[in-house]
Motif scaffolding. Sequence first.
Motif, PDB file in Angstrom:
ATOM      1  N   ASP A 145      -7.381  -0.393   6.333  1.00  7.05           N
ATOM      2  CA  ASP A 145      -7.646  -1.726   6.876  1.00  7.05           C
ATOM      3  C   ASP A 145      -8.569  -1.519   8.073  1.00  7.05           C
ATOM      4  O   ASP A 145      -8.154  -0.999   9.101  1.00  7.05           O
ATOM      5  CB  ASP A 145      -6.355  -2.416   7.339  1.00  7.05           C
ATOM      6  CG  ASP A 145      -5.421  -2.747   6.177  1.00  7.05           C
ATOM      7  OD1 ASP A 145      -5.246  -1.892   5.307  1.00  7.05           O
ATOM      8  OD2 ASP A 145      -4.871  -3.863   6.162  1.00  7.05           O
TER       9      ASP A 145
ATOM     10  N   ASP B  74       2.495  -5.075   4.570  1.00  4.98           N
ATOM     11  CA  ASP B  74       2.033  -4.509   3.293  1.00  4.98           C
ATOM     12  C   ASP B  74       1.912  -2.981   3.365  1.00  4.98           C
ATOM     13  O   ASP B  74       1.661  -2.330   2.353  1.00  4.98           O
ATOM     14  CB  ASP B  74       0.707  -5.154   2.820  1.00  4.98           C
ATOM     15  CG  ASP B  74      -0.400  -5.114   3.860  1.00  4.98           C
ATOM     16  OD1 ASP B  74      -0.114  -5.293   5.056  1.00  4.98           O
ATOM     17  OD2 ASP B  74      -1.564  -4.907   3.471  1.00  4.98           O
ATOM     18  N   HIS B  75       2.149  -2.418   4.547  1.00  2.80           N
ATOM     19  CA  HIS B  75       2.107  -0.961   4.723  1.00  2.80           C
ATOM     20  C   HIS B  75       3.466  -0.364   5.113  1.00  2.80           C
ATOM     21  O   HIS B  75       3.670   0.839   4.951  1.00  2.80           O
ATOM     22  CB  HIS B  75       1.039  -0.589   5.762  1.00  2.80           C
ATOM     23  CG  HIS B  75      -0.327  -1.041   5.369  1.00  2.80           C
ATOM     24  ND1 HIS B  75      -1.284  -0.197   4.849  1.00  2.80           N
ATOM     25  CD2 HIS B  75      -0.892  -2.281   5.371  1.00  2.80           C
ATOM     26  CE1 HIS B  75      -2.376  -0.901   4.555  1.00  2.80           C
ATOM     27  NE2 HIS B  75      -2.163  -2.163   4.867  1.00  2.80           N
TER      28      HIS B  75
ATOM     29  N   ASN C   9       0.832  -1.206   0.000  1.00  6.33           N
ATOM     30  CA  ASN C   9       0.000   0.000   0.000  1.00  6.33           C
ATOM     31  C   ASN C   9       0.861   1.247   0.000  1.00  6.33           C
ATOM     32  O   ASN C   9       1.812   1.363   0.782  1.00  6.33           O
ATOM     33  CB  ASN C   9      -0.891   0.025   1.251  1.00  6.33           C
ATOM     34  CG  ASN C   9      -1.934  -1.066   1.194  1.00  6.33           C
ATOM     35  OD1 ASN C   9      -3.014  -0.874   0.668  1.00  6.33           O
ATOM     36  ND2 ASN C   9      -1.575  -2.245   1.689  1.00  6.33           N
TER      37      ASN C   9
ATOM     38  N   HIS D  31     -10.781  -7.359   8.156  1.00  4.06           N
ATOM     39  CA  HIS D  31     -11.036  -6.461   7.022  1.00  4.06           C
ATOM     40  C   HIS D  31     -12.526  -6.220   6.833  1.00  4.06           C
ATOM     41  O   HIS D  31     -13.366  -6.960   7.345  1.00  4.06           O
ATOM     42  CB  HIS D  31     -10.419  -7.062   5.758  1.00  4.06           C
ATOM     43  CG  HIS D  31      -8.920  -7.115   5.812  1.00  4.06           C
ATOM     44  ND1 HIS D  31      -8.132  -6.006   5.598  1.00  4.06           N
ATOM     45  CD2 HIS D  31      -8.071  -8.127   6.099  1.00  4.06           C
ATOM     46  CE1 HIS D  31      -6.854  -6.337   5.733  1.00  4.06           C
ATOM     47  NE2 HIS D  31      -6.788  -7.620   6.043  1.00  4.06           N
TER      48      HIS D  31
ATOM     49  N   HIS E  89      -0.475   1.551   9.867  1.00  2.00           N
ATOM     50  CA  HIS E  89      -0.234   0.502  10.873  1.00  2.00           C
ATOM     51  C   HIS E  89       0.993  -0.308  10.511  1.00  2.00           C
ATOM     52  O   HIS E  89       1.605  -0.092   9.460  1.00  2.00           O
ATOM     53  CB  HIS E  89      -1.480  -0.366  11.073  1.00  2.00           C
ATOM     54  CG  HIS E  89      -1.925  -1.163   9.878  1.00  2.00           C
ATOM     55  ND1 HIS E  89      -2.366  -0.591   8.718  1.00  2.00           N
ATOM     56  CD2 HIS E  89      -2.011  -2.499   9.673  1.00  2.00           C
ATOM     57  CE1 HIS E  89      -2.714  -1.527   7.859  1.00  2.00           C
ATOM     58  NE2 HIS E  89      -2.487  -2.705   8.408  1.00  2.00           N
TER      59      HIS E  89
ATOM     60  N   HIS F 148      -7.829  -1.555  -1.060  1.00  2.00           N
ATOM     61  CA  HIS F 148      -7.428  -2.798  -0.376  1.00  2.00           C
ATOM     62  C   HIS F 148      -8.353  -3.956  -0.732  1.00  2.00           C
ATOM     63  O   HIS F 148      -8.761  -4.739   0.132  1.00  2.00           O
ATOM     64  CB  HIS F 148      -7.399  -2.565   1.146  1.00  2.00           C
ATOM     65  CG  HIS F 148      -6.311  -3.326   1.865  1.00  2.00           C
ATOM     66  ND1 HIS F 148      -6.334  -4.694   1.991  1.00  2.00           N
ATOM     67  CD2 HIS F 148      -5.195  -2.919   2.498  1.00  2.00           C
ATOM     68  CE1 HIS F 148      -5.269  -5.088   2.679  1.00  2.00           C
ATOM     69  NE2 HIS F 148      -4.541  -4.028   2.987  1.00  2.00           N
TER      70      HIS F 148
HETATM   71 ZN   LIG Z   1      -3.169  -4.067   4.612  1.00  2.00          ZN
END
Ligand SMILES: [Zn+2]
Length: 267
Positions: free
Chosen positions: A146, A61-62, A14, A194, A57, A219
Amino acid sequence: MLKFKSFSSGSCGNCYYLGDGKDGLVVDAGISLRRLKKYLTEEGMDPSSFSAVLVTHDHLDHVRHLGSFCKRLKKPVYADAVLHEALARHTFTRDYIASCRALLAEDGETQAGPYFIRAFVVPHDATRTLGYRIRTPEGTFVIMTDVGRMTDEAVAMAREADFLVMESNYDVDMLMAGPYPHELKMRICQGCGHLSNDEAASALRRILHPGLKEIFLCHLSENNNTPALAYESCAGAVRDYVKSHPGSVPVLRTLPRQTPSPFFVLG
Ligand SMILES: [Zn+2]
Ligand SMILES: [Zn+2]
């Protein structure tokens, strides 16, 4: 002129840009700095045309590339104290985050250039997960990537948005019929994982207001969703809203997972 671009959106990574093309903010560091610079250069922008990074967070993936963002760019990285503590311990960020650490105001807004940033906590199974409301001279932008379930506070923040980026992660039937182990399915759908397409649509019914101009669904799951399903869920909410509020027609879009979106001019 306020612009928004998603470079990548989903469990593959992301990273998002909000700014005027010369200065702006990057949200999350889930793609490499090399890719980010390439995409900005392709838009005719200076590759360092942002002044800070906001972190949502501490999932990989971030933050996978946040360490190299810190090491190479030395720009402020904004998060609250709890998330910064997690980043100071995280394998991928702990060696580099200290010199870029920028704390958000606990109550109220933090100013970064022309942007006024306010974080709010959303339920998700990370150490701390933040959504952001960003007031800009061209309008208010809210992003929540998220979101295990929608909270009253998140809805209240989103109701201030002119431009909203909100998760629409999975289709319930695809998730339940799909190949994921039972525990992972439960992790995703039980309030700290999610947001499903249906949950995004019912949240949107609470959020829609006359000032909301653009809605970006982010997402999306690769295995448990399709852009068409995500779009259609929220499009139902938008259609119903427009029927009772003629004249206000918010634009709804889904963001691509692994490829950059166009540069959207907001407002
Ligand atoms: Zn994520
Ligand atoms: Zn996450």
